[in-house]
Design a protein around this motif. Structure first.
Motif, PDB file in Angstrom:
ATOM      1  N   SER A  48       0.865  -1.166   0.000  1.00  0.00           N
ATOM      2  CA  SER A  48       0.000   0.000   0.000  1.00  0.00           C
ATOM      3  C   SER A  48       0.903   1.218   0.000  1.00  0.00           C
ATOM      4  CB  SER A  48      -0.870   0.004   1.251  1.00  0.00           C
ATOM      5  OG  SER A  48      -1.369   1.303   1.496  1.00  0.00           O
ATOM      6  N   GLU A  49       0.480   2.284  -0.627  1.00  0.00           N
ATOM      7  CA  GLU A  49       1.305   3.489  -0.655  1.00  0.00           C
ATOM      8  C   GLU A  49       1.512   4.046   0.746  1.00  0.00           C
ATOM      9  OE1 GLU A  49      -0.443   6.120  -3.506  1.00  0.00           O
ATOM     10  OE2 GLU A  49      -0.034   4.752  -5.154  1.00  0.00           O
ATOM     11  N   ASP A  50       0.491   3.959   1.609  1.00  0.00           N
ATOM     12  CA  ASP A  50       0.579   4.528   2.964  1.00  0.00           C
ATOM     13  C   ASP A  50       1.299   3.596   3.931  1.00  0.00           C
ATOM     14  OD1 ASP A  50      -1.600   5.344   1.456  1.00  0.00           O
ATOM     15  OD2 ASP A  50      -2.824   5.849   3.177  1.00  0.00           O
ATOM     16  N   VAL A  51       0.926   2.320   3.887  1.00  0.00           N
ATOM     17  CA  VAL A  51       1.339   1.370   4.918  1.00  0.00           C
ATOM     18  C   VAL A  51       2.617   0.616   4.547  1.00  0.00           C
ATOM     19  CG1 VAL A  51       0.576  -0.624   6.260  1.00  0.00           C
ATOM     20  CG2 VAL A  51      -1.080   1.102   5.559  1.00  0.00           C
ATOM     21  N   GLY A  52       2.883   0.428   3.275  1.00  0.00           N
ATOM     22  CA  GLY A  52       4.007  -0.393   2.837  1.00  0.00           C
ATOM     23  C   GLY A  52       3.536  -1.809   2.565  1.00  0.00           C
ATOM     24  N   PRO A  53       4.360  -2.828   2.861  1.00  0.00           N
ATOM     25  CA  PRO A  53       3.963  -4.224   2.614  1.00  0.00           C
ATOM     26  C   PRO A  53       2.688  -4.576   3.397  1.00  0.00           C
ATOM     27  CG  PRO A  53       6.285  -4.083   3.169  1.00  0.00           C
ATOM     28  CD  PRO A  53       5.711  -2.721   3.420  1.00  0.00           C
ATOM     29  N   LEU A  54       1.794  -5.305   2.741  1.00  0.00           N
ATOM     30  CA  LEU A  54       0.524  -5.676   3.376  1.00  0.00           C
ATOM     31  C   LEU A  54       0.516  -7.150   3.740  1.00  0.00           C
ATOM     32  CD1 LEU A  54      -2.027  -3.711   1.170  1.00  0.00           C
ATOM     33  CD2 LEU A  54      -1.310  -3.187   3.502  1.00  0.00           C
ATOM     34  N   GLU A  55       0.341  -7.436   4.998  1.00  0.00           N
ATOM     35  CA  GLU A  55       0.247  -8.817   5.493  1.00  0.00           C
ATOM     36  C   GLU A  55      -1.220  -9.225   5.535  1.00  0.00           C
ATOM     37  OE1 GLU A  55       1.685 -11.554   9.285  1.00  0.00           O
ATOM     38  OE2 GLU A  55       1.834  -9.382   9.422  1.00  0.00           O
ATOM     39  N   GLY A  56      -1.469 -10.496   5.271  1.00  0.00           N
ATOM     40  CA  GLY A  56      -2.823 -11.041   5.411  1.00  0.00           C
ATOM     41  C   GLY A  56      -3.745 -10.785   4.236  1.00  0.00           C
ATOM     42  N   ILE A  57      -3.217 -10.369   3.094  1.00  0.00           N
ATOM     43  CA  ILE A  57      -4.047 -10.191   1.899  1.00  0.00           C
ATOM     44  C   ILE A  57      -4.271 -11.565   1.276  1.00  0.00           C
ATOM     45  CG2 ILE A  57      -4.159  -9.193  -0.428  1.00  0.00           C
ATOM     46  CD1 ILE A  57      -4.442  -7.111   1.819  1.00  0.00           C
ATOM     47  N   ARG A  58      -5.540 -11.881   1.008  1.00  0.00           N
ATOM     48  CA  ARG A  58      -5.863 -13.170   0.378  1.00  0.00           C
ATOM     49  C   ARG A  58      -5.557 -13.074  -1.112  1.00  0.00           C
ATOM     50  NH1 ARG A  58     -11.850 -14.937   0.842  1.00  0.00           N
ATOM     51  NH2 ARG A  58     -12.049 -13.140  -0.528  1.00  0.00           N
ATOM     52  N   VAL A  59      -4.779 -14.047  -1.592  1.00  0.00           N
ATOM     53  CA  VAL A  59      -4.392 -14.111  -2.997  1.00  0.00           C
ATOM     54  C   VAL A  59      -4.986 -15.394  -3.566  1.00  0.00           C
ATOM     55  CG1 VAL A  59      -2.466 -14.158  -4.624  1.00  0.00           C
ATOM     56  CG2 VAL A  59      -2.232 -12.919  -2.451  1.00  0.00           C
ATOM     57  N   VAL A  60      -5.860 -15.251  -4.556  1.00  0.00           N
ATOM     58  CA  VAL A  60      -6.521 -16.408  -5.169  1.00  0.00           C
ATOM     59  C   VAL A  60      -6.039 -16.524  -6.610  1.00  0.00           C
ATOM     60  CG1 VAL A  60      -8.728 -17.458  -5.798  1.00  0.00           C
ATOM     61  CG2 VAL A  60      -8.556 -16.082  -3.708  1.00  0.00           C
ATOM     62  N   VAL A  61      -5.414 -17.664  -6.913  1.00  0.00           N
ATOM     63  CA  VAL A  61      -4.922 -17.933  -8.265  1.00  0.00           C
ATOM     64  C   VAL A  61      -5.886 -18.924  -8.900  1.00  0.00           C
ATOM     65  CG1 VAL A  61      -2.988 -18.769  -9.654  1.00  0.00           C
ATOM     66  CG2 VAL A  61      -2.551 -17.629  -7.460  1.00  0.00           C
ATOM     67  N   ARG A  62      -6.539 -18.499  -9.962  1.00  0.00           N
ATOM     68  CA  ARG A  62      -7.479 -19.376 -10.662  1.00  0.00           C
ATOM     69  C   ARG A  62      -6.710 -20.229 -11.657  1.00  0.00           C
ATOM     70  NH1 ARG A  62     -12.721 -16.759 -10.205  1.00  0.00           N
ATOM     71  NH2 ARG A  62     -12.800 -16.318  -7.983  1.00  0.00           N
ATOM     72  N   THR A  63      -7.024 -21.515 -11.716  1.00  0.00           N
ATOM     73  CA  THR A  63      -6.318 -22.406 -12.642  1.00  0.00           C
ATOM     74  C   THR A  63      -7.124 -22.700 -13.901  1.00  0.00           C
ATOM     75  OG1 THR A  63      -7.169 -24.387 -11.554  1.00  0.00           O
ATOM     76  CG2 THR A  63      -5.055 -23.535 -10.783  1.00  0.00           C
ATOM     77  N   ALA A  64      -8.415 -22.457 -13.871  1.00  0.00           N
ATOM     78  CA  ALA A  64      -9.249 -22.719 -15.046  1.00  0.00           C
ATOM     79  C   ALA A  64      -9.016 -21.632 -16.088  1.00  0.00           C
ATOM     80  CB  ALA A  64     -10.719 -22.766 -14.652  1.00  0.00           C
ATOM     81  N   TRP A  65      -8.964 -21.997 -17.346  1.00  0.00           N
ATOM     82  CA  TRP A  65      -8.717 -21.055 -18.432  1.00  0.00           C
ATOM     83  C   TRP A  65      -9.792 -19.983 -18.500  1.00  0.00           C
ATOM     84  CZ3 TRP A  65     -12.461 -20.613 -22.121  1.00  0.00           C
ATOM     85  CH2 TRP A  65     -13.391 -21.647 -22.167  1.00  0.00           C
ATOM     86  N   ASP A  66     -11.002 -20.283 -18.003  1.00  0.00           N
ATOM     87  CA  ASP A  66     -12.099 -19.309 -18.038  1.00  0.00           C
ATOM     88  C   ASP A  66     -12.302 -18.617 -16.690  1.00  0.00           C
ATOM     89  OD1 ASP A  66     -13.095 -21.423 -16.592  1.00  0.00           O
ATOM     90  OD2 ASP A  66     -14.920 -21.651 -17.774  1.00  0.00           O
ATOM     91  N   ASN A  67     -11.359 -18.782 -15.763  1.00  0.00           N
ATOM     92  CA  ASN A  67     -11.377 -18.160 -14.442  1.00  0.00           C
ATOM     93  C   ASN A  67     -12.559 -18.586 -13.581  1.00  0.00           C
ATOM     94  OD1 ASN A  67      -8.973 -16.481 -14.206  1.00  0.00           O
ATOM     95  ND2 ASN A  67      -9.798 -15.495 -16.030  1.00  0.00           N
TER      96      ASN A  67
END
Length: 156
Positions: A48-67
């Protein structure tokens, strides 16, 4: 004799369709049925521009070609804002998206807006060459993802 040719063509067509239907990426048997597959992993940093590195952000990687929602990998950023997905497999690559969501309310310094980025917009590095139906193993590195804070709604 003509009836035998017709039955043979119908059977051949049916078996072909069944072979492609079996390659949906859910069962993990893509290579056995002759569908091309590719292995990949995604990594990056969320700040984040204000806070810096953000901990605890959920990152979801979709594997299906159509998301589609199924077969998605979910990881969370660490104290440095970094994440690394598990090794994933798909029958097609580059159209998938990676989604970033703040799920811990204000624990990381605020409430941040969700964002996403397509794999095709990331740096792609081939780690292993493909062979046969296997198209290789790749590592995608996301550009630094900058999440902005949501504006507080005025209380009524």
């Amino acid at each position: 004799m003509e009836k035998r040719k017709l039955v043979s063509r119908i059977l051949a067509g049916t078996l072909s369709v069944l072979g492609f239907v079996a390659c949906d990426g859910l069962g993990g048997n893509e290579e056995m049925y002759g569908c091309p597959t590719v292995a990949f992993q995604v990594k990056g940093t969320v700040v984040s521009e204000d806070v810096g590195p953000l901990e605890g952000i959920r990152v979801v990687v979709r594997t299906a070609w159509d998301n589609a929602d199924y077969n998605a990998d979910t990881v969370y950023t660490d104290a440095k804002g970094e994440f690394k997905s598990h090794e994933l497999s798909s029958v097609a690559i580059d159209q998938q998206k990676v989604y970033f969501d703040d799920v811990d309310e204000e624990n990381n310094g605020g409430i941040f807006k969700s964002d996403s980025i397509a794999l095709e917009k990331m740096d792609k590095k081939q780690l292993k060459k493909g062979d046969g139906w296997f198209n290789g193993q790749f590592e995608y590195t996301a550009p630094v993802v900058k999440l902005s804070k949501e504006e507080k709604k005025p209380e009524e």
